[in-house]
Design a protein around this motif. Sequence first.
Motif, mmCIF file in Angstrom:
data_model
loop_
_atom_site.group_PDB
_atom_site.id
_atom_site.type_symbol
_atom_site.label_atom_id
_atom_site.label_comp_id
_atom_site.label_asym_id
_atom_site.label_seq_id
_atom_site.Cartn_x
_atom_site.Cartn_y
_atom_site.Cartn_z
ATOM 1 N N GLY A 1 -9.781 0.603 -2.301
ATOM 2 C CA GLY A 1 -10.290 0.013 -3.280
ATOM 3 C C GLY A 1 -9.636 0.494 -4.447
ATOM 4 N N SER B 1 -9.919 -4.799 -5.169
ATOM 5 C CA SER B 1 -10.299 -4.175 -6.367
ATOM 6 C C SER B 1 -11.365 -3.946 -6.095
ATOM 7 N N TYR C 1 -15.002 -4.856 -4.703
ATOM 8 C CA TYR C 1 -15.816 -5.647 -4.432
ATOM 9 C C TYR C 1 -15.107 -7.875 -4.218
#
Length: 247
Positions: free
Chosen positions: A124, A188, A190
């Motif tokens: 992430g 990312s 998310y």
Amino acid sequence: MDDIDIAFLTEDKVKADVLIEGLPGIGQVGKLVVEHLIDELGAEQIVDIYSIYFPPQVLIEPGGVARLPSNEIYLWKGEEISIAFLIGDFQSTSNEGHYLLSEAYLDIAEELGVKRVYTLGGFGVGHLVEEPHVLGAVNDERLIEEVTTAGGVMTGDEPGGIVGAAGLLLGLSAERNMDGICLMGETSGYLVDPKSAREVLLVLARLLGIEVDPTRLTEHAAEMEKIIARYEEMERGKEDESLNYIG
């Protein structure tokens, strides 16, 4: 139910050269890769795994039928290599469970004769990534050249960590004299990220020496980009409306 229940679904003597883990995680990157490989190669399920360390719930299948959460191992036999795939519904809900389940996965791997473990996941970064890199980590420095030759980038000089099965299998496999390689696609963090999964798939395929068609992941990534573009357009529209109202 025992703490961990392992059920082999075949009485045949089965063997695998490598184990590839793709349990749910950041961006669902690892899970997308393993699901793709199982479908493309036509791997067959050989093990069911149930545990009290999974979330206390049942899953509802289409039509309303409930089932306990489980993880599974699939097997594919190629001409040059046999691959076991670890996939499923959940990782552990506790620290203790992570260790115990990881040891159980490696017990199965040893029974299958596995000599190398690949763990897959997302890295992430907190923002959308146009061209995801595939970051690598290994449990023996002699494996570094393999990863970089296949297109991976070794993780940076700053200390860091890999949580969950992807990290523990990497560390615990070394104690059993198994090679361990972790591949993490930048994401990312998310959103479900098929673009990152596609890049991990390509590096993994080179390491395995197999050919896999990435088309479905590519198409899925294109669909996801359209969804993101529509969302960003909607957000810009809301901002414009807000500015007009204030003016």
